[in-house]
Design an enzyme around this catalytic site. Sequence first.
Site, PDB file in Angstrom:
ATOM      1  N   CYS A 130     -55.893  -1.816  -3.638  1.00  0.00           N
ATOM      2  CA  CYS A 130     -55.000  -2.149  -2.514  1.00  0.00           C
ATOM      3  C   CYS A 130     -55.568  -1.631  -1.191  1.00  0.00           C
ATOM      4  O   CYS A 130     -55.559  -2.337  -0.177  1.00  0.00           O
ATOM      5  CB  CYS A 130     -53.614  -1.573  -2.752  1.00  0.00           C
ATOM      6  SG  CYS A 130     -53.625   0.164  -3.228  1.00  0.00           S
ATOM      7  N   HIS A 147     -49.295   2.530   2.014  1.00  0.00           N
ATOM      8  CA  HIS A 147     -50.331   3.412   2.555  1.00  0.00           C
ATOM      9  C   HIS A 147     -50.433   3.096   4.038  1.00  0.00           C
ATOM     10  O   HIS A 147     -50.181   1.956   4.460  1.00  0.00           O
ATOM     11  CB  HIS A 147     -51.698   3.112   1.949  1.00  0.00           C
ATOM     12  CG  HIS A 147     -51.763   3.165   0.461  1.00  0.00           C
ATOM     13  ND1 HIS A 147     -51.519   4.299  -0.275  1.00  0.00           N
ATOM     14  CD2 HIS A 147     -52.086   2.208  -0.456  1.00  0.00           C
ATOM     15  CE1 HIS A 147     -51.686   4.050  -1.564  1.00  0.00           C
ATOM     16  NE2 HIS A 147     -52.020   2.772  -1.700  1.00  0.00           N
TER      17      HIS A 147
HETATM   18  P1  NAD Z   1     -48.769   0.125 -14.314  1.00  0.00           P
HETATM   19  O1  NAD Z   1     -48.806   1.402 -15.048  1.00  0.00           O
HETATM   20  O2  NAD Z   1     -47.630  -0.178 -13.429  1.00  0.00           O
HETATM   21  O3  NAD Z   1     -48.900  -1.093 -15.329  1.00  0.00           O
HETATM   22  C1  NAD Z   1     -49.809  -1.086 -16.383  1.00  0.00           C
HETATM   23  C2  NAD Z   1     -49.208  -1.828 -17.563  1.00  0.00           C
HETATM   24  O4  NAD Z   1     -50.148  -1.858 -18.629  1.00  0.00           O
HETATM   25  C3  NAD Z   1     -47.947  -1.154 -18.116  1.00  0.00           C
HETATM   26  O5  NAD Z   1     -46.984  -2.164 -18.352  1.00  0.00           O
HETATM   27  C4  NAD Z   1     -48.410  -0.519 -19.420  1.00  0.00           C
HETATM   28  O6  NAD Z   1     -47.389  -0.455 -20.383  1.00  0.00           O
HETATM   29  C5  NAD Z   1     -49.490  -1.480 -19.844  1.00  0.00           C
HETATM   30  N1  NAD Z   1     -50.503  -0.904 -20.740  1.00  0.00           N
HETATM   31  C6  NAD Z   1     -50.867   0.374 -20.891  1.00  0.00           C
HETATM   32  N2  NAD Z   1     -51.867   0.472 -21.798  1.00  0.00           N
HETATM   33  C7  NAD Z   1     -52.128  -0.775 -22.212  1.00  0.00           C
HETATM   34  C8  NAD Z   1     -53.034  -1.335 -23.136  1.00  0.00           C
HETATM   35  N3  NAD Z   1     -53.894  -0.586 -23.811  1.00  0.00           N
HETATM   36  N4  NAD Z   1     -53.029  -2.685 -23.311  1.00  0.00           N
HETATM   37  C9  NAD Z   1     -52.167  -3.479 -22.628  1.00  0.00           C
HETATM   38  N5  NAD Z   1     -51.284  -2.985 -21.736  1.00  0.00           N
HETATM   39  C10 NAD Z   1     -51.263  -1.673 -21.527  1.00  0.00           C
HETATM   40  O7  NAD Z   1     -50.159   0.050 -13.537  1.00  0.00           O
HETATM   41  P2  NAD Z   1     -50.458  -0.770 -12.196  1.00  0.00           P
HETATM   42  O8  NAD Z   1     -50.037   0.056 -11.046  1.00  0.00           O
HETATM   43  O9  NAD Z   1     -49.968  -2.158 -12.345  1.00  0.00           O
HETATM   44  O10 NAD Z   1     -52.042  -0.732 -12.198  1.00  0.00           O
HETATM   45  C11 NAD Z   1     -52.822  -1.677 -12.924  1.00  0.00           C
HETATM   46  C12 NAD Z   1     -54.195  -1.775 -12.299  1.00  0.00           C
HETATM   47  O11 NAD Z   1     -54.045  -2.221 -10.945  1.00  0.00           O
HETATM   48  C13 NAD Z   1     -54.973  -0.447 -12.216  1.00  0.00           C
HETATM   49  O12 NAD Z   1     -56.346  -0.735 -12.314  1.00  0.00           O
HETATM   50  C14 NAD Z   1     -54.655   0.039 -10.805  1.00  0.00           C
HETATM   51  O13 NAD Z   1     -55.643   0.923 -10.312  1.00  0.00           O
HETATM   52  C15 NAD Z   1     -54.655  -1.284 -10.052  1.00  0.00           C
HETATM   53  N6  NAD Z   1     -53.885  -1.294  -8.803  1.00  0.00           N
HETATM   54  C16 NAD Z   1     -52.691  -0.633  -8.721  1.00  0.00           C
HETATM   55  C17 NAD Z   1     -52.020  -0.637  -7.509  1.00  0.00           C
HETATM   56  C18 NAD Z   1     -50.725   0.104  -7.335  1.00  0.00           C
HETATM   57  O14 NAD Z   1     -50.521   0.655  -6.276  1.00  0.00           O
HETATM   58  N7  NAD Z   1     -49.857   0.121  -8.308  1.00  0.00           N
HETATM   59  C19 NAD Z   1     -52.543  -1.326  -6.424  1.00  0.00           C
HETATM   60  C20 NAD Z   1     -53.723  -2.048  -6.560  1.00  0.00           C
HETATM   61  C21 NAD Z   1     -54.398  -2.011  -7.761  1.00  0.00           C
END
Ligand code: NAD
Length: 336
Positions: A141, A220
């Site tokens: 992000c 942010h």
């Molecule tokens: P999150 O924790 O909200 O969601 C992750 C999901 O994956 C959850 O539903 C969890 O239950 C599931 N999960 C966990 N282990 C798993 C597995 N082995 N197989 C399948 N599903 C599984 O995380 P998020 O914030 O959505 O982040 C996901 C990605 O996006 C990360 O790489 C993060 O760095 C990136 N990201 C996050 C944000 C943010 O601010 N939230 C912003 C940009 C990018």
Amino acid sequence: MKVKVGINGYGTIGKRVAWAVNRQDDMEIVGVTKTRPSYEASTALREGCPLYAARSEDLDNFERGGIKVQGILDDLLKKVDVIVDCTPGGTGAKNKDIYDKAGAKSIYQGGEGHEMTGISFNALANYHEAWGASSARVVSCNTTGLVRTLFPLQQAFGINKVFASLIRRGADPADKKGAALNAIEPSLKLPTHHGPDVKTVMQGLDIQTMAVVTPTTLMHLHCVTADLKRTASEPEVLDLWSSTPRVRLVSGKDGIKNTGQIMELAKDLGRPRGDMMEIAVWKDGVKVVGNTLYYYQAIHQESDVVPENVDCIRAMMKLEKDNLASIAKTNRAVGL
Ligand code: NAD
């Protein structure tokens, strides 16, 4: 025939990407995975996404929870052209082999490293790099936010050097863990990893970053200083950003003085989940002194990467050659 897309990890990013994909006329969600029969599993079903268990050991859990799944990740992979990995950072790297073996193209998020795919994607800056690719990473992000405003500046004026201070949200609103509740925490490893991450998209850019984590959950805020190669006036810079897709100019004079008010605006605009997918730049916080440009921008961490994932699918599946056409199509479909 629509491109068939699966989401592995229906969390903060995954559920938003699923929603955005289902609004396009050239792609559709054929399934999403969850590890547990949580409220988000019900959300997936309510939003019309076929549900799969992430792992075979999760199947009993879903049965006990009374939520019917269509199978496990392996079954979903047989149906997809592209799988979008939205699992927690670092998990995608473990999944890549599984996707490759199933013959599915794969997209990862900013929590994974650049080296894994060799392509770090931003629709405006390097759409062509993902053209026909078998895998790519949509950058984080913060990196998405920095690239959205810096790339047009580089095209129009040239950039000698950038310094940015990132004031980061401590955790997402639904997170149980994250920053301390009453403390401000500087990142002590300097310069921070954010500068190098921008360079995975804008190669050769001279950029350094520092970062501080704060006890907030939404947005942010970046304080950016850019030394330009050519003198630019404030109106020229604002003109440039007003015609840059996914950048929204806001103004303290209109009553938008903080990140909370930007999130309120997103709700007023009727945005799904209250999302602000554009990068918000304060018009009245833009200043040029000599060749140095100063500005503030705010990033809704949960949603700015969402339309980028859609464009990345389009590039990898060779659905639209022109990046601006893809961006416009995605934006129209998600209401930007
Ligand atoms: P999150 O924790 O909200 O969601 C992750 C999901 O994956 C959850 O539903 C969890 O239950 C599931 N999960 C966990 N282990 C798993 C597995 N082995 N197989 C399948 N599903 C599984 O995380 P998020 O914030 O959505 O982040 C996901 C990605 O996006 C990360 O790489 C993060 O760095 C990136 N990201 C996050 C944000 C943010 O601010 N939230 C912003 C940009 C990018």
